[in-house]
Design an enzyme around this catalytic site. Structure first.
Site, PDB file in Angstrom:
ATOM      1  N   ASN A   8       0.869  -1.174   0.000  1.00  0.00           N
ATOM      2  CA  ASN A   8       0.000   0.000   0.000  1.00  0.00           C
ATOM      3  C   ASN A   8       0.912   1.232   0.000  1.00  0.00           C
ATOM      4  O   ASN A   8       1.487   1.575   1.016  1.00  0.00           O
ATOM      5  CB  ASN A   8      -0.888  -0.029   1.256  1.00  0.00           C
ATOM      6  CG  ASN A   8      -1.691   1.259   1.414  1.00  0.00           C
ATOM      7  OD1 ASN A   8      -1.803   2.045   0.467  1.00  0.00           O
ATOM      8  ND2 ASN A   8      -2.239   1.483   2.599  1.00  0.00           N
ATOM      9  N   LYS A  10       0.129   4.328  -0.444  1.00  0.00           N
ATOM     10  CA  LYS A  10      -0.487   5.575   0.044  1.00  0.00           C
ATOM     11  C   LYS A  10      -0.185   6.712  -0.947  1.00  0.00           C
ATOM     12  O   LYS A  10      -0.167   6.466  -2.143  1.00  0.00           O
ATOM     13  CB  LYS A  10       0.014   5.866   1.457  1.00  0.00           C
ATOM     14  CG  LYS A  10      -0.103   4.633   2.350  1.00  0.00           C
ATOM     15  CD  LYS A  10       0.187   4.881   3.787  1.00  0.00           C
ATOM     16  CE  LYS A  10       0.035   3.567   4.553  1.00  0.00           C
ATOM     17  NZ  LYS A  10       0.118   3.707   5.990  1.00  0.00           N
ATOM     18  N   HIS A  94      -9.438   1.808   4.677  1.00  0.00           N
ATOM     19  CA  HIS A  94      -8.164   1.931   5.398  1.00  0.00           C
ATOM     20  C   HIS A  94      -8.330   2.936   6.537  1.00  0.00           C
ATOM     21  O   HIS A  94      -9.091   3.903   6.401  1.00  0.00           O
ATOM     22  CB  HIS A  94      -7.069   2.413   4.436  1.00  0.00           C
ATOM     23  CG  HIS A  94      -5.706   2.363   5.057  1.00  0.00           C
ATOM     24  ND1 HIS A  94      -5.242   3.365   5.867  1.00  0.00           N
ATOM     25  CD2 HIS A  94      -4.739   1.414   5.021  1.00  0.00           C
ATOM     26  CE1 HIS A  94      -4.029   3.049   6.295  1.00  0.00           C
ATOM     27  NE2 HIS A  94      -3.703   1.866   5.800  1.00  0.00           N
ATOM     28  N   GLU A  96      -6.611   5.311   7.526  1.00  0.00           N
ATOM     29  CA  GLU A  96      -6.344   6.717   7.175  1.00  0.00           C
ATOM     30  C   GLU A  96      -7.551   7.349   6.490  1.00  0.00           C
ATOM     31  O   GLU A  96      -7.815   8.538   6.651  1.00  0.00           O
ATOM     32  CB  GLU A  96      -5.073   6.807   6.304  1.00  0.00           C
ATOM     33  CG  GLU A  96      -3.836   6.625   7.161  1.00  0.00           C
ATOM     34  CD  GLU A  96      -2.675   5.948   6.459  1.00  0.00           C
ATOM     35  OE1 GLU A  96      -2.643   5.924   5.216  1.00  0.00           O
ATOM     36  OE2 GLU A  96      -1.782   5.448   7.170  1.00  0.00           O
ATOM     37  N   GLU A 166      -5.585  -4.353  10.756  1.00  0.00           N
ATOM     38  CA  GLU A 166      -4.566  -3.323  10.940  1.00  0.00           C
ATOM     39  C   GLU A 166      -4.866  -2.509  12.194  1.00  0.00           C
ATOM     40  O   GLU A 166      -5.642  -1.541  12.133  1.00  0.00           O
ATOM     41  CB  GLU A 166      -4.545  -2.378   9.742  1.00  0.00           C
ATOM     42  CG  GLU A 166      -4.190  -3.036   8.439  1.00  0.00           C
ATOM     43  CD  GLU A 166      -3.513  -2.064   7.489  1.00  0.00           C
ATOM     44  OE1 GLU A 166      -2.374  -2.307   7.110  1.00  0.00           O
ATOM     45  OE2 GLU A 166      -4.127  -1.040   7.150  1.00  0.00           O
ATOM     46  N   GLY A 172       2.555   2.543  10.704  1.00  0.00           N
ATOM     47  CA  GLY A 172       3.596   3.573  10.542  1.00  0.00           C
ATOM     48  C   GLY A 172       4.313   3.946  11.823  1.00  0.00           C
ATOM     49  O   GLY A 172       5.003   4.965  11.869  1.00  0.00           O
ATOM     50  N   SER A 212       3.342  -1.819  10.475  1.00  0.00           N
ATOM     51  CA  SER A 212       4.787  -1.934  10.738  1.00  0.00           C
ATOM     52  C   SER A 212       5.350  -3.312  10.379  1.00  0.00           C
ATOM     53  O   SER A 212       6.218  -3.839  11.078  1.00  0.00           O
ATOM     54  CB  SER A 212       5.100  -1.578  12.198  1.00  0.00           C
ATOM     55  OG  SER A 212       4.731  -0.230  12.436  1.00  0.00           O
TER      56      SER A 212
HETATM   57  P1  PGA Z   1       2.938   0.528   7.590  1.00  0.00           P
HETATM   58  O1  PGA Z   1       1.484   0.804   6.959  1.00  0.00           O
HETATM   59  O2  PGA Z   1       3.413  -0.803   7.053  1.00  0.00           O
HETATM   60  O3  PGA Z   1       3.786   1.664   7.141  1.00  0.00           O
HETATM   61  O4  PGA Z   1       2.761   0.464   9.064  1.00  0.00           O
HETATM   62  C1  PGA Z   1       0.556  -0.237   6.784  1.00  0.00           C
HETATM   63  C2  PGA Z   1      -0.729   0.272   6.204  1.00  0.00           C
HETATM   64  O5  PGA Z   1      -1.140   1.408   6.511  1.00  0.00           O
HETATM   65  O6  PGA Z   1      -1.398  -0.434   5.435  1.00  0.00           O
END
Ligand code: PGA
Length: 255
Positions: A8, A10, A94, A96, A166, A172, A212
């Site tokens: 992903n 983003k 997601h 976000e 998630e 992140g 992560s």
């Molecule tokens: P990350 O993001 O691996 O940077 O933690 C995962 C995601 O938001 O799908």
């Protein structure tokens, strides 16, 4: 079931940067044996990715879509527009989008239904915030997200469903969930889907862990029988690090 390792990106990478990544990320076919690999670039880079990945087993996905076929929805993208770019998967809900863009469960439900109607596989994202976890309501939150997103689905028309677990606090932050906690959440998720859509849908469901994920921890998630893949943000942005991650996942599932 082959694990689904999804990148992903983003809001990262222009079309030119995407083409450069794909040129580096074109390992031998054997590299992908035993895993399904998916890249979800921004909308504007889908065309470049499609061209650069032609003939490779790497699949393409989008990060969002609108539920209507067309219309006065400035800034939105429909399922047909995505399919034209060779998309097979679409990430929906997601955290976000839920938290930064105010996406609601009702909108997520419409998107899931529209994706399936248009033969796109929705990757539904669910997960609790840190505060919800501390309050001990994580399972309830996840359960509500699933029931609301899958409302109206007909059990025999679900295709192959994917849910990404998630936890919001793990995205992140460099602080991944413990594999035993992810295992518990994944088991709960599958039970919810079984209750809602029956055994066939539950048995065919792939559950990814996300938050992560790196080359050095992916093995501890995908080796769990409850988990079939990962949704990866930061560690998917460099071809070398994503290759290492895919390799680590293959090694873990082969054992
Ligand atoms: P990350 O993001 O691996 O940077 O933690 C995962 C995601 O938001 O799908």
């Amino acid at each position: 079931m082959e694990p689904l390792i999804a990148a992903n990106w983003k809001m990262h990478k222009t079309a030119a940067e995407t083409a450069a990544f794909c040129a580096d990320f074109r390992p031998e076919k054997a590299f992908f044996e035993g895993v399904e690999v998916l890249i979800c670039p921004p909308f504007t880079a889908l065309g470049a990715a499609k061209t650069a990945l032609a003939g490779s087993p790497v699949k393409l996905g989008a990060q969002n879509m609108h539920w209507e076929k067309q219309g006065a929805y400035t800034g939105e993208i429909s399922a047909a527009m995505l399919r034209e770019q060779g998309i097979e998967y679409v990430i929906i809900g997601h955290s976000e989008r839920r938290h930064l863009m105010g996406e609601t469960d009702e909108q997520i439900c419409r998107k899931v239904n529209a994706a399936l109607e248009n033969k796109l596989n929705p990757i539904l994202c669910v997960g609790e915030t840190e505060c919800e976890r501390e309050q001990g309501v994580a399972e309830e939150i996840i359960e509500n997200q699933i029931y609301r997103a899958y409302k109206g689905l007909e059990p025999d028309k679900t295709g192959s469903l994917v849910i990404a677990y998630e936890p919001v606090w793990a995205i992140g932050t460099g602080k991944a969930a413990l594999p035993e906690d992810a295992d518990k959440a994944a088991t709960h998720i599958r039970n919810c889907v079984r209750e809602m859509l029956g055994s066939k849908a539950a048995n065919g469901l792939r559950i990814q862990y996300g938050g992560s994920v790196k080359a050095d921890n992916i093995g501890s998630f995908v080796e769990l029988p409850s988990i079939q893949g990962a949704l990866v943000g930061g560690a998917s942005l460099e071809a070398e690090s994503f290759k290492a991650l895919v390799q680590a996942a293959r090694k873990a599932v082969a054992n």
